[in-house]
Design an enzyme around this catalytic site. Structure first.
Site, mmCIF file in Angstrom:
data_model
loop_
_atom_site.group_PDB
_atom_site.id
_atom_site.type_symbol
_atom_site.label_atom_id
_atom_site.label_comp_id
_atom_site.label_asym_id
_atom_site.label_seq_id
_atom_site.Cartn_x
_atom_site.Cartn_y
_atom_site.Cartn_z
ATOM 1 N N LYS A 92 12.452 6.113 -1.193
ATOM 2 C CA LYS A 92 11.757 5.067 -1.943
ATOM 3 C C LYS A 92 10.450 4.761 -1.241
ATOM 4 C CE LYS A 92 11.624 1.752 -5.017
ATOM 5 N NZ LYS A 92 10.314 2.285 -5.452
ATOM 6 N N LYS A 116 12.370 -0.240 6.901
ATOM 7 C CA LYS A 116 12.381 -1.459 6.075
ATOM 8 C C LYS A 116 13.696 -1.559 5.319
ATOM 9 C CE LYS A 116 7.503 -1.215 5.076
ATOM 10 N NZ LYS A 116 6.425 -1.187 4.102
ATOM 11 N N LYS A 128 7.150 8.292 0.812
ATOM 12 C CA LYS A 128 5.754 7.855 0.616
ATOM 13 C C LYS A 128 4.957 9.041 0.101
ATOM 14 C CE LYS A 128 3.423 4.033 1.182
ATOM 15 N NZ LYS A 128 3.986 2.663 1.122
ATOM 16 N N THR A 212 5.168 -8.477 -2.540
ATOM 17 C CA THR A 212 4.848 -8.202 -1.144
ATOM 18 C C THR A 212 4.190 -9.426 -0.509
ATOM 19 O OG1 THR A 212 4.605 -5.881 -1.704
ATOM 20 C CG2 THR A 212 3.746 -6.562 0.431
ATOM 21 N N ASN A 243 -3.993 -6.303 -3.816
ATOM 22 C CA ASN A 243 -2.738 -6.901 -4.281
ATOM 23 C C ASN A 243 -2.133 -7.806 -3.212
ATOM 24 O OD1 ASN A 243 0.341 -6.745 -4.088
ATOM 25 N ND2 ASN A 243 0.008 -6.331 -6.238
ATOM 26 N N SER A 371 11.231 -4.039 -5.648
ATOM 27 C CA SER A 371 11.369 -2.732 -6.296
ATOM 28 C C SER A 371 12.851 -2.393 -6.456
ATOM 29 C CB SER A 371 10.703 -1.638 -5.454
ATOM 30 O OG SER A 371 9.331 -1.559 -5.745
HETATM 31 P P1 NAD Z 1 -5.019 -2.613 -2.484
HETATM 32 O O1 NAD Z 1 -5.633 -1.314 -2.770
HETATM 33 O O2 NAD Z 1 -4.654 -3.490 -3.645
HETATM 34 O O3 NAD Z 1 -5.975 -3.470 -1.527
HETATM 35 C C1 NAD Z 1 -6.484 -2.972 -0.319
HETATM 36 C C2 NAD Z 1 -7.533 -3.966 0.174
HETATM 37 O O4 NAD Z 1 -8.001 -3.553 1.453
HETATM 38 C C3 NAD Z 1 -8.761 -4.058 -0.734
HETATM 39 O O5 NAD Z 1 -9.175 -5.399 -0.875
HETATM 40 C C4 NAD Z 1 -9.820 -3.290 0.045
HETATM 41 O O6 NAD Z 1 -11.141 -3.707 -0.252
HETATM 42 C C5 NAD Z 1 -9.408 -3.663 1.455
HETATM 43 N N1 NAD Z 1 -10.013 -2.795 2.465
HETATM 44 C C6 NAD Z 1 -10.140 -1.452 2.456
HETATM 45 N N2 NAD Z 1 -10.847 -1.057 3.540
HETATM 46 C C7 NAD Z 1 -11.147 -2.168 4.228
HETATM 47 C C8 NAD Z 1 -11.856 -2.420 5.416
HETATM 48 N N3 NAD Z 1 -12.395 -1.428 6.122
HETATM 49 N N4 NAD Z 1 -11.992 -3.707 5.842
HETATM 50 C C9 NAD Z 1 -11.467 -4.726 5.128
HETATM 51 N N5 NAD Z 1 -10.772 -4.540 4.004
HETATM 52 C C10 NAD Z 1 -10.620 -3.285 3.558
HETATM 53 O O7 NAD Z 1 -3.751 -2.313 -1.568
HETATM 54 P P2 NAD Z 1 -2.485 -3.230 -1.336
HETATM 55 O O8 NAD Z 1 -1.426 -2.788 -2.264
HETATM 56 O O9 NAD Z 1 -2.912 -4.636 -1.278
HETATM 57 O O10 NAD Z 1 -2.037 -2.719 0.110
HETATM 58 C C11 NAD Z 1 -2.611 -3.244 1.306
HETATM 59 C C12 NAD Z 1 -1.719 -2.875 2.483
HETATM 60 O O11 NAD Z 1 -0.404 -3.403 2.252
HETATM 61 C C13 NAD Z 1 -1.518 -1.389 2.717
HETATM 62 O O12 NAD Z 1 -1.349 -1.151 4.099
HETATM 63 C C14 NAD Z 1 -0.210 -1.083 1.995
HETATM 64 O O13 NAD Z 1 0.438 0.073 2.495
HETATM 65 C C15 NAD Z 1 0.552 -2.339 2.345
HETATM 66 N N6 NAD Z 1 1.680 -2.613 1.461
HETATM 67 C C16 NAD Z 1 1.507 -2.743 0.115
HETATM 68 C C17 NAD Z 1 2.599 -3.018 -0.687
HETATM 69 C C18 NAD Z 1 2.455 -3.257 -2.170
HETATM 70 O O14 NAD Z 1 3.460 -3.637 -2.789
HETATM 71 N N7 NAD Z 1 1.289 -3.091 -2.751
HETATM 72 C C19 NAD Z 1 3.886 -3.130 -0.126
HETATM 73 C C20 NAD Z 1 4.016 -3.010 1.273
HETATM 74 C C21 NAD Z 1 2.905 -2.755 2.042
#
Ligand code: NAD
Length: 448
Positions: A92, A116, A128, A212, A243, A371
């Protein structure tokens, strides 16, 4: 050199090899997770053979996805999917679209997913996937063709009881809808359980989009309780406003936390009196970045990490808290909403300075938890209300936090080490229960 210094030097000499990328030192996340897993198996006094199973994914599929671009030319994109270990259940994990996706990153992310699931007590293995692409450079039609093409490539190895993808960086419910549709077409029937994070109309769960960030906030509340602090009146800064970052900021501000700084890929914004997060979300949606909001002061990532604040939330990318930024952190609580935002030296610096770290594999596990709820609802052909989802999420996250905190106390460990001990311990328990390991004192017999 006294004993403590020698031990530190020894540990440092065993630290993951650092690579130079564009002249900048970066720690390889795959090597970090391997080292932390190995340490956990040693602390738990498990035979070395446990680590032999844990140390790498069971399967990594690499593929090339052809897309007919709007110009008429055919362009190939590189995609990959890693499945770590299926001892607790089907793999997953999300799919990310990013120009810097690479095999080691995807492997590490799949291993974190296994941990996790272990920590949260969810019947999943770690998975992943990713495609090396900057989605902003594609038209909507090209993006859809790429997403569908990736699912055609993954079809032999994914499925509701094999491997269940979900959104991650730069992938959305809409993209999940296309992927679900492609998989269902290939199978000749509707298969909603193959993908989570899909639109609600296709069987997505209430509360998944916010899950999240909501889980991050639940863990911050628990950390504050342990520190004897009240959230109301605290200040916070957040790196990333996608997000996870935007929802975390919004929910924290609803709890009376003043969000004073935010950065994203386009820049950053600082306002000591607190940012209006709802307005900022609308602004960022329109302009693509938080930069320039109300002409407030701009903020760099470096400034964000060293801000005077109570809570720091890295919610963007890996390796942000390092030997350079770690010692500058003044926050009392660091909530790792992103995956792998901290390298070992960054972690050492925070521990030395008494920062309460909520490690990624606990902090951001709300996404995989909901999820899992989505997958369960699909299996039962029913839909829970958002309230039911959030209550169940709260229960899971607080129990997991307590488990990790108890382990921290029991082993006199840091929060990250404790989280690894809980996660690895559960994976080991399942390996034994499946009979992969017959006798702890004997060399491993494993048919995995
Ligand atoms: P997303 O694509 O919605 O957002 C990513 C954000 O990071 C954006 O605002 C982008 O502008 C910013 N970003 C990128 N490069 C950057 C930089 N150099 N400096 C500052 N900001 C920067 O992604 P997301 O889903 O919000 O995921 C963010 C993190 O959370 C990732 O590490 C992801 O693996 C982790 N995560 C996400 C989920 C989920 O359900 N979406 C679950 C667990 C973990």
């Amino acid at each position: 050199m006294d004993h403590k210094e020698k031990v530190i030097a020894q540990v440092k000499s065993e630290m993951p090899v650092k690579e130079k990328k564009n002249g900048v030192e970066i720690t390889n996340p795959f090597e970090i997770v391997q080292k932390l897993m190995e340490d956990a198996t040693k602390t738990l006094e498990l035979p070395a053979s446990f680590y032999e199973i844990l140390k790498k994914p069971k399967r990594v599929l690499k593929t090339s996805i052809p897309v007919r671009m709007d110009s008429g030319e055919i362009k190939e994109f590189e995609g990959m999917r890693s499945q770590h270990i299926d001892v607790l259940g089907p793999a997953k994990g999300g799919i990310r679209f990013h120009p810097k996706v690479n095999e080691d990153e995807v492997k590490a992310l799949s291993m974190w997913m296994s941990l996790k699931a272990g920590i949260l007590g969810i019947p999943y293995g770690g998975g992943k996937g990713g495609i090396i692409v900057d989605p902003r450079e594609l038209s909507e039609r090209e993006l859809e063709e790429l997403s569908r093409g990736f699912i055609r490539e993954l079809e032999p190895i994914i499925g509701p009881d094999k491997d269940i993808p979900a959104p991650d960086v730069n992938t959305t419910p809409e993209i999940m809808g296309w992927m679900l549709d492609e998989f269902s077409r290939l199978k000749g029937k509707n298969v909603p359980r193959v993908i989570t994070g899909k639109p609600i109309i296709l069987g997505g769960s209430e509360g998944r989009l916010e899950a999240t960030g909501r889980g991050v906030v639940y863990t911050i509340e628990e950390a504050a309780k342990h520190l004897g602090l009240r959230l109301d009146g605290m200040t916070a800064v957040v790196q990333g406003f996608g997000n996870v970052g935007s929802i975390t900021a919004k929910l924290l501000s609803e709890k009376g936390v003043k969000i004073i700084g935010i950065t994203d890929a386009g820049g950053g914004v600082y306002h000591e009196q607190g940012l209006d997060i709802k307005e900022l979300m609308e602004f960022a949606k329109k302009t693509g970045s938080v930069a320039g909001f109300k002409s407030y002061e701009s903020l760099s990532n470096k400034e964000l990490f060293s801000s005077e604040c109570d809570i720091l939330v890295p919610a963007a990318l890996e390796n942000q808290i390092t030997a350079e930024t770690g010692p500058t952190i003044k926050a009392k609580i660091v909530a790792e909403a992103a995956n792998g935002p901290t390298d070992p030296e960054g972690n050492d610096a925070m521990e030395k300075n008494g920062v309460f770290v909520i490690p990624d594999i606990l902090c951001n596990a709300g996404g995989v938890t909901v999820s899992y709820f989505e997958w369960v609802q699909n299996a039962m052909n029913l839909a829970w209300t958002e309230r039911e989802v959030n209550d169940r999420l709260h229960n899971k996250m607080t129990v997991a936090f307590d488990d990790v905190y108890r382990m921290k106390q029991e082993k006199n460990a840091g929060m990250r080490e404790a989280a690894y001990l809980v996660g690895v311990g559960r994976l080991a328990e399942a390996m034994i229960a499946r009979g992969w390991i017959k006798d702890w004192s004997m060399p491993i017999e494993c048919n995995a």
